[in-house]
Motif scaffolding. Structure first.
Motif, PDB file in Angstrom:
ATOM      1  N   VAL A 156       5.228   3.999   2.625  1.00 53.96           N
ATOM      2  CA  VAL A 156       5.474   3.623   1.228  1.00 53.96           C
ATOM      3  C   VAL A 156       4.500   2.548   0.773  1.00 53.96           C
ATOM      4  O   VAL A 156       4.256   2.385  -0.433  1.00 53.96           O
ATOM      5  CB  VAL A 156       6.925   3.151   1.029  1.00 53.96           C
ATOM      6  N   SER A 157       3.930   1.802   1.731  1.00 52.49           N
ATOM      7  CA  SER A 157       2.886   0.838   1.388  1.00 52.49           C
ATOM      8  C   SER A 157       2.048   0.561   2.632  1.00 52.49           C
ATOM      9  O   SER A 157       2.523   0.698   3.766  1.00 52.49           O
ATOM     10  CB  SER A 157       3.481  -0.476   0.860  1.00 52.49           C
ATOM     11  N   PHE A 158       0.796   0.189   2.392  1.00 49.85           N
ATOM     12  CA  PHE A 158      -0.121  -0.107   3.489  1.00 49.85           C
ATOM     13  C   PHE A 158      -1.164  -1.094   2.980  1.00 49.85           C
ATOM     14  O   PHE A 158      -1.806  -0.856   1.958  1.00 49.85           O
ATOM     15  CB  PHE A 158      -0.807   1.170   3.989  1.00 49.85           C
ATOM     16  N   SER A 159      -1.313  -2.218   3.687  1.00 50.69           N
ATOM     17  CA  SER A 159      -2.259  -3.240   3.235  1.00 50.69           C
ATOM     18  C   SER A 159      -2.849  -3.955   4.437  1.00 50.69           C
ATOM     19  O   SER A 159      -2.259  -4.004   5.523  1.00 50.69           O
ATOM     20  CB  SER A 159      -1.557  -4.261   2.325  1.00 50.69           C
ATOM     21  N   GLY A 160      -4.045  -4.533   4.243  1.00 53.35           N
ATOM     22  CA  GLY A 160      -4.723  -5.248   5.315  1.00 53.35           C
ATOM     23  C   GLY A 160      -5.207  -6.610   4.852  1.00 53.35           C
ATOM     24  O   GLY A 160      -5.257  -6.889   3.643  1.00 53.35           O
ATOM     25  N   ASN A 161      -5.586  -7.454   5.810  1.00 49.17           N
ATOM     26  CA  ASN A 161      -6.108  -8.773   5.446  1.00 49.17           C
ATOM     27  C   ASN A 161      -7.590  -8.673   5.102  1.00 49.17           C
ATOM     28  O   ASN A 161      -8.217  -7.610   5.222  1.00 49.17           O
ATOM     29  CB  ASN A 161      -5.859  -9.792   6.568  1.00 49.17           C
ATOM     30  N   SER A 162      -8.163  -9.780   4.694  1.00 53.32           N
ATOM     31  CA  SER A 162      -9.551  -9.777   4.233  1.00 53.32           C
ATOM     32  C   SER A 162     -10.542  -9.522   5.369  1.00 53.32           C
ATOM     33  O   SER A 162     -11.666  -9.093   5.118  1.00 53.32           O
ATOM     34  CB  SER A 162      -9.870 -11.121   3.561  1.00 53.32           C
ATOM     35  N   LEU A 163     -10.127  -9.764   6.613  1.00 51.99           N
ATOM     36  CA  LEU A 163     -11.003  -9.563   7.765  1.00 51.99           C
ATOM     37  C   LEU A 163     -10.908  -8.153   8.338  1.00 51.99           C
ATOM     38  O   LEU A 163     -11.658  -7.795   9.250  1.00 51.99           O
ATOM     39  CB  LEU A 163     -10.671 -10.579   8.864  1.00 51.99           C
ATOM     40  N   SER A 164      -9.998  -7.364   7.831  1.00 49.26           N
ATOM     41  CA  SER A 164      -9.751  -6.004   8.340  1.00 49.26           C
ATOM     42  C   SER A 164      -9.356  -6.020   9.815  1.00 49.26           C
ATOM     43  O   SER A 164      -9.702  -5.115  10.583  1.00 49.26           O
ATOM     44  CB  SER A 164     -10.986  -5.104   8.142  1.00 49.26           C
ATOM     45  N   THR A 165      -8.597  -7.036  10.217  1.00 53.00           N
ATOM     46  CA  THR A 165      -8.126  -7.143  11.604  1.00 53.00           C
ATOM     47  C   THR A 165      -6.607  -7.095  11.711  1.00 53.00           C
ATOM     48  O   THR A 165      -6.074  -7.073  12.821  1.00 53.00           O
ATOM     49  CB  THR A 165      -8.624  -8.448  12.250  1.00 53.00           C
ATOM     50  N   LYS A 166      -5.906  -7.086  10.587  1.00 51.71           N
ATOM     51  CA  LYS A 166      -4.450  -7.002  10.590  1.00 51.71           C
ATOM     52  C   LYS A 166      -4.002  -6.163   9.404  1.00 51.71           C
ATOM     53  O   LYS A 166      -4.471  -6.344   8.279  1.00 51.71           O
ATOM     54  CB  LYS A 166      -3.812  -8.395  10.510  1.00 51.71           C
ATOM     55  N   TYR A 167      -3.073  -5.230   9.682  1.00 52.73           N
ATOM     56  CA  TYR A 167      -2.543  -4.368   8.631  1.00 52.73           C
ATOM     57  C   TYR A 167      -1.016  -4.341   8.723  1.00 52.73           C
ATOM     58  O   TYR A 167      -0.438  -4.516   9.804  1.00 52.73           O
ATOM     59  CB  TYR A 167      -3.087  -2.948   8.778  1.00 52.73           C
ATOM     60  N   ALA A 169       2.176  -1.858   7.648  1.00 49.67           N
ATOM     61  CA  ALA A 169       2.571  -0.530   7.187  1.00 49.67           C
ATOM     62  C   ALA A 169       4.085  -0.471   7.047  1.00 49.67           C
ATOM     63  O   ALA A 169       4.809  -0.751   8.007  1.00 49.67           O
ATOM     64  CB  ALA A 169       2.096   0.540   8.168  1.00 49.67           C
ATOM     65  N   LYS A 170       4.552  -0.131   5.849  1.00 47.24           N
ATOM     66  CA  LYS A 170       5.987  -0.012   5.598  1.00 47.24           C
ATOM     67  C   LYS A 170       6.331   1.462   5.441  1.00 47.24           C
ATOM     68  O   LYS A 170       5.671   2.197   4.712  1.00 47.24           O
ATOM     69  CB  LYS A 170       6.381  -0.794   4.348  1.00 47.24           C
ATOM     70  N   LEU A 171       7.389   1.884   6.154  1.00 40.59           N
ATOM     71  CA  LEU A 171       7.814   3.274   6.140  1.00 40.59           C
ATOM     72  C   LEU A 171       9.054   3.437   5.262  1.00 40.59           C
ATOM     73  O   LEU A 171       9.764   2.474   4.974  1.00 40.59           O
ATOM     74  CB  LEU A 171       8.123   3.756   7.560  1.00 40.59           C
ATOM     75  N   ASN A 172       9.316   4.675   4.868  1.00 43.17           N
ATOM     76  CA  ASN A 172      10.475   4.917   4.014  1.00 43.17           C
ATOM     77  C   ASN A 172      11.790   4.952   4.788  1.00 43.17           C
ATOM     78  O   ASN A 172      12.843   5.247   4.209  1.00 43.17           O
ATOM     79  CB  ASN A 172      10.300   6.211   3.214  1.00 43.17           C
ATOM     80  N   ASN A 173      11.762   4.673   6.086  1.00 44.66           N
ATOM     81  CA  ASN A 173      12.996   4.529   6.860  1.00 44.66           C
ATOM     82  C   ASN A 173      13.348   3.050   7.047  1.00 44.66           C
ATOM     83  O   ASN A 173      14.104   2.682   7.947  1.00 44.66           O
ATOM     84  CB  ASN A 173      12.874   5.218   8.219  1.00 44.66           C
ATOM     85  N   ASN A 174      12.718   2.189   6.247  1.00 41.82           N
ATOM     86  CA  ASN A 174      12.940   0.737   6.245  1.00 41.82           C
ATOM     87  C   ASN A 174      12.312   0.020   7.433  1.00 41.82           C
ATOM     88  O   ASN A 174      12.598  -1.154   7.667  1.00 41.82           O
ATOM     89  CB  ASN A 174      14.444   0.402   6.189  1.00 41.82           C
ATOM     90  N   GLN A 175      11.447   0.694   8.168  1.00 44.94           N
ATOM     91  CA  GLN A 175      10.712   0.030   9.241  1.00 44.94           C
ATOM     92  C   GLN A 175       9.400  -0.543   8.707  1.00 44.94           C
ATOM     93  O   GLN A 175       8.759   0.046   7.826  1.00 44.94           O
ATOM     94  CB  GLN A 175      10.398   0.997  10.388  1.00 44.94           C
ATOM     95  N   THR A 176       9.002  -1.683   9.287  1.00 43.10           N
ATOM     96  CA  THR A 176       7.699  -2.285   9.001  1.00 43.10           C
ATOM     97  C   THR A 176       6.959  -2.449  10.318  1.00 43.10           C
ATOM     98  O   THR A 176       7.496  -3.004  11.282  1.00 43.10           O
ATOM     99  CB  THR A 176       7.855  -3.661   8.328  1.00 43.10           C
TER     100      THR A 176
END
Length: 304
Positions: A156-167, A169-176
């Motif tokens: 449902v969402s996916f984002s990373g930091n400015s260094l592209s070393t951490k992301y 990911a949020k799923l529609n089953n309420n897991q992150t």
């Protein structure tokens, strides 16, 4: 006809036989491991039975290999008066692009110890370090390849930091899920169920779930992302003591997990262990609690 007498110092070899139920498990082991007896009844036995595609339980995850991928499940627990049951559903699946079509398509065990097993996928240059006692992160290395991270649910969402070393990911089953990389990696959302890497990557990737999507766990995972175990052994040399020692790489202390029985049996005099009572993961053996260690832990029983 004369028969030569066998040498007295020759090692005894059990006669080879063909199993009527299960095929030869040696095809799942690297060649350099086949000169010694293979383990039986081990904690990773499902990786070598039949097609080697049945899940094994590394608290708190169920791990299931396939021909060119590995799936992770943070399972739901079902129970009644008769049984407990954990249902495997691939929350996260990691796969690599085939780099050698002639290479074997199944996974391969390249090393194992009392507490750990290294699972290789030679066709895609992936190696997973699966170690008991520190399974909060699923850790794997990639060598000159692209990877795909997919789910049986939806992102449902996916984002990373400015260094592209951490992301994140949020799923529609309420897991992150948190994804850490040892060097910049360009991960982008391909569709609702898959994330892909743009360009080749070489390095280490670690993936962990946030139980109940608790944001206060993130700083703890960030802090211990650099230290990871690759194997572990049991040491019985001290009287009345079982000591487990992990071989670790990276920098800093290890973040591990212990279930309630282990917490009670850990040595109270062990200054190298710190219990994080606010870090909790559910498991079939009860809540797992975060434990910080330097790479070894003493007590009457090991961490799971």
């Amino acid at each position: 006809m004369a028969h030569s007498k066998p040498k007295s110092d020759a090692p005894f070899l059990f006669p080879k036989c063909e199993a009527s139920v299960l095929p030869d498990p040696s095809r799942f082991f690297s060649n350099h491991l086949l000169s010694n007896p293979l383990p039986t009844n081990s904690f990773f036995q499902n990786f070598t039975l039949g097609k080697g595609d049945q899940p094994e339980y590394f608290h708190p995850y169920l791990i299931k290999p396939a021909k060119s991928s590995l799936s992770i499940s943070y399972p739901s627990l079902f129970h009644n008066s008769d049984f407990f049951h954990e249902v495997f559903k691939p929350d996260i699946t990691i796969s690599g692009s085939p780099v050698d079509q002639s290479s074997r398509q199944t996974h391969q065990i390249s090393s194992f110890s009392d507490l750990g097993v290294n699972l290789d996928f030679p066709s895609s240059n992936l190696r997973f370090f699966l170690v008991r006692g520190s399974p909060l992160f699923i850790t794997f290395s990639v060598s000159c390849n692209t990877i795909t991270i997919s789910t049986s649910h939806e992102f449902v969402s996916f984002s990373g930091n400015s260094l592209s070393t951490k992301y994140v990911a949020k799923l529609n089953n309420n897991q992150t899920w948190l994804i850490y990389a040892s060097s910049p990696i360009k991960l982008t959302k391909h569709d609702n169920s898959s994330i892909r890497c743009r360009g080749e990557f070489s390095g280490l990737i670690r993936i962990a779930v946030l139980p109940n999507s608790k944001p206060d766990f993130k700083p703890v995972l960030d802090r211990f992302k650099r230290s990871y175990p690759v194997s572990g052994d049991a040491d019985f040399t001290k009287p009345f003591t079982l000591e487990y020692k992990w071989e670790k790489r990276g920098h800093g202390d290890l973040l591990m997990l212990a279930h309630p029985l282990h917490l009670k049996l850990l040595s109270k005099d062990n200054e190298s262990v710190t219990v994080l009572n606010n870090i909790k993961y559910k498991s079939i053996d009860g809540d797992l609690t975060g434990v910080i260690g330097t790479g070894h832990c003493s007590g009457d029983v090991a961490l799971t």
